[in-house]
Design a protein around this motif. Sequence first.
Motif, PDB file in Angstrom:
ATOM      1  N   PRO A 182       8.261 -12.026 -33.242  1.00 52.57           N
ATOM      2  CA  PRO A 182       8.928 -13.073 -34.016  1.00 52.57           C
ATOM      3  C   PRO A 182       9.924 -12.554 -35.040  1.00 52.57           C
ATOM      4  CG  PRO A 182       6.653 -12.814 -34.719  1.00 52.57           C
ATOM      5  CD  PRO A 182       6.807 -11.997 -33.480  1.00 52.57           C
ATOM      6  N   VAL A 183       9.823 -11.304 -35.433  1.00 51.17           N
ATOM      7  CA  VAL A 183      10.732 -10.745 -36.439  1.00 51.17           C
ATOM      8  C   VAL A 183      11.862  -9.960 -35.794  1.00 51.17           C
ATOM      9  CG1 VAL A 183      10.939  -9.176 -38.392  1.00 51.17           C
ATOM     10  CG2 VAL A 183       8.943 -10.670 -38.193  1.00 51.17           C
ATOM     11  N   THR A 184      11.519  -8.973 -34.965  1.00 47.63           N
ATOM     12  CA  THR A 184      12.546  -8.096 -34.393  1.00 47.63           C
ATOM     13  C   THR A 184      13.131  -8.630 -33.090  1.00 47.63           C
ATOM     14  OG1 THR A 184      10.952  -6.807 -33.095  1.00 47.63           O
ATOM     15  CG2 THR A 184      11.342  -6.115 -35.377  1.00 47.63           C
ATOM     16  N   GLY A 185      12.420  -9.540 -32.407  1.00 43.88           N
ATOM     17  CA  GLY A 185      12.891 -10.010 -31.110  1.00 43.88           C
ATOM     18  C   GLY A 185      12.634  -9.025 -29.988  1.00 43.88           C
ATOM     19  N   ARG A 186      11.768  -8.031 -30.230  1.00 40.06           N
ATOM     20  CA  ARG A 186      11.473  -7.047 -29.189  1.00 40.06           C
ATOM     21  C   ARG A 186      10.683  -7.706 -28.060  1.00 40.06           C
ATOM     22  NH1 ARG A 186       8.798  -1.498 -30.969  1.00 40.06           N
ATOM     23  NH2 ARG A 186       7.250  -2.959 -31.778  1.00 40.06           N
ATOM     24  N   LEU A 187      11.039  -7.349 -26.837  1.00 38.67           N
ATOM     25  CA  LEU A 187      10.481  -8.000 -25.650  1.00 38.67           C
ATOM     26  C   LEU A 187       9.518  -7.099 -24.901  1.00 38.67           C
ATOM     27  CD1 LEU A 187      13.843  -9.483 -24.397  1.00 38.67           C
ATOM     28  CD2 LEU A 187      11.894 -10.855 -25.128  1.00 38.67           C
ATOM     29  N   LEU A 247      15.850  -9.551 -27.966  1.00 39.85           N
ATOM     30  CA  LEU A 247      16.553 -10.805 -27.761  1.00 39.85           C
ATOM     31  C   LEU A 247      17.938 -10.756 -28.384  1.00 39.85           C
ATOM     32  CD1 LEU A 247      13.831 -13.500 -28.564  1.00 39.85           C
ATOM     33  CD2 LEU A 247      14.742 -12.919 -26.309  1.00 39.85           C
ATOM     34  N   THR A 248      18.916 -11.351 -27.710  1.00 34.80           N
ATOM     35  CA  THR A 248      20.215 -11.589 -28.304  1.00 34.80           C
ATOM     36  C   THR A 248      20.133 -12.897 -29.110  1.00 34.80           C
ATOM     37  OG1 THR A 248      20.980 -12.911 -26.447  1.00 34.80           O
ATOM     38  CG2 THR A 248      21.327 -10.518 -26.301  1.00 34.80           C
ATOM     39  N   PRO A 249      21.181 -13.233 -29.888  1.00 32.06           N
ATOM     40  CA  PRO A 249      21.169 -14.540 -30.557  1.00 32.06           C
ATOM     41  C   PRO A 249      20.961 -15.699 -29.591  1.00 32.06           C
ATOM     42  CG  PRO A 249      22.847 -13.157 -31.530  1.00 32.06           C
ATOM     43  CD  PRO A 249      22.302 -12.397 -30.349  1.00 32.06           C
ATOM     44  N   ALA A 250      21.542 -15.615 -28.384  1.00 27.73           N
ATOM     45  CA  ALA A 250      21.331 -16.668 -27.390  1.00 27.73           C
ATOM     46  C   ALA A 250      19.868 -16.730 -26.970  1.00 27.73           C
ATOM     47  CB  ALA A 250      22.224 -16.431 -26.169  1.00 27.73           C
ATOM     48  N   GLY A 251      19.223 -15.559 -26.865  1.00 31.55           N
ATOM     49  CA  GLY A 251      17.803 -15.531 -26.526  1.00 31.55           C
ATOM     50  C   GLY A 251      16.947 -16.157 -27.609  1.00 31.55           C
ATOM     51  N   HIS A 252      17.306 -15.882 -28.871  1.00 32.38           N
ATOM     52  CA  HIS A 252      16.572 -16.499 -29.981  1.00 32.38           C
ATOM     53  C   HIS A 252      16.715 -18.024 -29.926  1.00 32.38           C
ATOM     54  CE1 HIS A 252      15.066 -13.172 -32.408  1.00 32.38           C
ATOM     55  NE2 HIS A 252      16.176 -12.518 -32.119  1.00 32.38           N
ATOM     56  N   ARG A 253      17.916 -18.503 -29.621  1.00 30.06           N
ATOM     57  CA  ARG A 253      18.117 -19.949 -29.562  1.00 30.06           C
ATOM     58  C   ARG A 253      17.301 -20.571 -28.438  1.00 30.06           C
ATOM     59  NH1 ARG A 253      23.504 -18.891 -31.463  1.00 30.06           N
ATOM     60  NH2 ARG A 253      24.336 -18.617 -29.382  1.00 30.06           N
ATOM     61  N   LEU A 254      17.231 -19.884 -27.307  1.00 28.43           N
ATOM     62  CA  LEU A 254      16.448 -20.409 -26.189  1.00 28.43           C
ATOM     63  C   LEU A 254      14.970 -20.461 -26.556  1.00 28.43           C
ATOM     64  CD1 LEU A 254      16.193 -21.408 -23.319  1.00 28.43           C
ATOM     65  CD2 LEU A 254      16.123 -19.027 -22.548  1.00 28.43           C
ATOM     66  N   ARG A 255      14.485 -19.447 -27.250  1.00 32.12           N
ATOM     67  CA  ARG A 255      13.072 -19.428 -27.641  1.00 32.12           C
ATOM     68  C   ARG A 255      12.757 -20.603 -28.557  1.00 32.12           C
ATOM     69  NH1 ARG A 255      10.549 -14.424 -30.939  1.00 32.12           N
ATOM     70  NH2 ARG A 255      12.146 -15.131 -32.396  1.00 32.12           N
ATOM     71  N   GLU A 256      13.702 -20.965 -29.423  1.00 31.64           N
ATOM     72  CA  GLU A 256      13.464 -22.031 -30.379  1.00 31.64           C
ATOM     73  C   GLU A 256      13.764 -23.414 -29.823  1.00 31.64           C
ATOM     74  OE1 GLU A 256      15.938 -20.834 -33.571  1.00 31.64           O
ATOM     75  OE2 GLU A 256      14.796 -19.008 -33.954  1.00 31.64           O
ATOM     76  N   GLU A 259      21.181 -15.639 -37.068  1.00 32.34           N
ATOM     77  CA  GLU A 259      21.683 -14.492 -36.314  1.00 32.34           C
ATOM     78  C   GLU A 259      21.784 -13.256 -37.198  1.00 32.34           C
ATOM     79  OE1 GLU A 259      25.251 -15.285 -34.229  1.00 32.34           O
ATOM     80  OE2 GLU A 259      24.390 -16.850 -32.956  1.00 32.34           O
ATOM     81  N   VAL A 260      22.260 -13.443 -38.436  1.00 28.98           N
ATOM     82  CA  VAL A 260      22.382 -12.311 -39.357  1.00 28.98           C
ATOM     83  C   VAL A 260      21.000 -11.749 -39.670  1.00 28.98           C
ATOM     84  CG1 VAL A 260      23.031 -11.639 -41.699  1.00 28.98           C
ATOM     85  CG2 VAL A 260      24.551 -13.097 -40.349  1.00 28.98           C
ATOM     86  N   ARG A 261      20.043 -12.626 -39.944  1.00 28.97           N
ATOM     87  CA  ARG A 261      18.678 -12.185 -40.243  1.00 28.97           C
ATOM     88  C   ARG A 261      18.087 -11.419 -39.058  1.00 28.97           C
ATOM     89  NH1 ARG A 261      17.028 -16.661 -41.650  1.00 28.97           N
ATOM     90  NH2 ARG A 261      16.036 -17.377 -39.731  1.00 28.97           N
ATOM     91  N   SER A 262      18.307 -11.942 -37.857  1.00 25.34           N
ATOM     92  CA  SER A 262      17.789 -11.278 -36.662  1.00 25.34           C
ATOM     93  C   SER A 262      18.454  -9.920 -36.464  1.00 25.34           C
ATOM     94  CB  SER A 262      18.033 -12.169 -35.440  1.00 25.34           C
ATOM     95  OG  SER A 262      17.667 -11.496 -34.252  1.00 25.34           O
ATOM     96  N   ALA A 263      19.773  -9.861 -36.686  1.00 23.18           N
ATOM     97  CA  ALA A 263      20.490  -8.597 -36.518  1.00 23.18           C
ATOM     98  C   ALA A 263      20.023  -7.558 -37.532  1.00 23.18           C
ATOM     99  CB  ALA A 263      21.991  -8.832 -36.650  1.00 23.18           C
ATOM    100  N   TRP A 264      19.789  -8.002 -38.771  1.00 21.09           N
ATOM    101  CA  TRP A 264      19.331  -7.060 -39.795  1.00 21.09           C
ATOM    102  C   TRP A 264      17.929  -6.551 -39.482  1.00 21.09           C
ATOM    103  CZ3 TRP A 264      20.938  -3.725 -43.035  1.00 21.09           C
ATOM    104  CH2 TRP A 264      20.107  -3.242 -44.041  1.00 21.09           C
ATOM    105  N   GLN A 265      17.039  -7.436 -39.076  1.00 16.73           N
ATOM    106  CA  GLN A 265      15.693  -7.003 -38.715  1.00 16.73           C
ATOM    107  C   GLN A 265      15.735  -6.056 -37.514  1.00 16.73           C
ATOM    108  OE1 GLN A 265      12.919  -7.413 -40.361  1.00 16.73           O
ATOM    109  NE2 GLN A 265      13.892  -8.674 -41.942  1.00 16.73           N
ATOM    110  N   GLY A 266      16.615  -6.350 -36.565  1.00 21.87           N
ATOM    111  CA  GLY A 266      16.765  -5.455 -35.424  1.00 21.87           C
ATOM    112  C   GLY A 266      17.276  -4.095 -35.836  1.00 21.87           C
ATOM    113  N   LEU A 267      18.180  -4.068 -36.833  1.00 15.19           N
ATOM    114  CA  LEU A 267      18.695  -2.789 -37.313  1.00 15.19           C
ATOM    115  C   LEU A 267      17.603  -1.988 -38.005  1.00 15.19           C
ATOM    116  CD1 LEU A 267      21.106  -0.948 -37.590  1.00 15.19           C
ATOM    117  CD2 LEU A 267      21.721  -2.154 -39.697  1.00 15.19           C
ATOM    118  N   LEU A 268      16.759  -2.654 -38.773  1.00 15.76           N
ATOM    119  CA  LEU A 268      15.641  -1.949 -39.405  1.00 15.76           C
ATOM    120  C   LEU A 268      14.700  -1.372 -38.352  1.00 15.76           C
ATOM    121  CD1 LEU A 268      14.723  -4.315 -42.385  1.00 15.76           C
ATOM    122  CD2 LEU A 268      16.096  -2.226 -42.437  1.00 15.76           C
ATOM    123  N   GLU A 269      14.477  -2.135 -37.280  1.00 13.18           N
ATOM    124  CA  GLU A 269      13.633  -1.627 -36.196  1.00 13.18           C
ATOM    125  C   GLU A 269      14.297  -0.447 -35.504  1.00 13.18           C
ATOM    126  OE1 GLU A 269      10.340  -1.482 -33.509  1.00 13.18           O
ATOM    127  OE2 GLU A 269      10.677  -2.176 -35.558  1.00 13.18           O
TER     128      GLU A 269
END
Length: 210
Positions: free
Chosen positions: A18-23, A51-60, A100-110
């Motif tokens: 839910p945070v990083t979008g790792r699959l 997940l890409t931003p489009a993937g996050h949108r599909l999940r939600e 999208e920004v929040r997801s990208a930042w969390q992905g960068l931390l990961e």
Amino acid sequence: MAGPATAAQRRVIEGADPVTGRLRGTEAQLAALVRRGLAFRHPRPPHEHFLTPAGHRLREAPRGAVPEEVPVRADSGVFAARVGGEEARPPESGAARAREVRSAWQGLLELRRMTNRDGAVDRPCGWERGHLVQAAALALEAAGHRPAEGASGGYRVRATPQPEAVAVHDSDAAALVGYAETLEGAGWQPGEYTDPRSRSRYLLASPRRV
């Protein structure tokens, strides 16, 4: 995007971190999600999928809904950081952009955790040193700073002739203090300087190594 995700692919998306979008899924499932623009494969070992931003949108989105297509950029793979002063139409604003920004930042931390040898997330990783402008801009936008639009105030991140350094400008010199604090907290080493010709103040920031 090549049609809607299958039920099996949707289950993989819904099971993403839910945070990083790792699959997690089979190689075939993950490859199919990449082809659809719903996931991307990290270029470095262990080559995790996110997940890409489009993937996050599909999940939600409700089941059966088809998410809006988003362009996949060749340079960043899935996300365009706002560097300020873009000539073209800027990325969308509001809640979708914030997500999208929040997801990208969390992905960068990961990404830092996976690629820094000691697993540290408090300093930039190799990808950031290879994409200095985008990395610094993402750190600023993720902290809530506003990028410049056209001639308006806001940050502008630009490349410099100096190795591993970017310049951050703003027509409001007082804003530089906040930018410096944000970048320092994100693992950068910022310093404030004066342009000898224009006499304008700006930041010079480099990713910290230790």
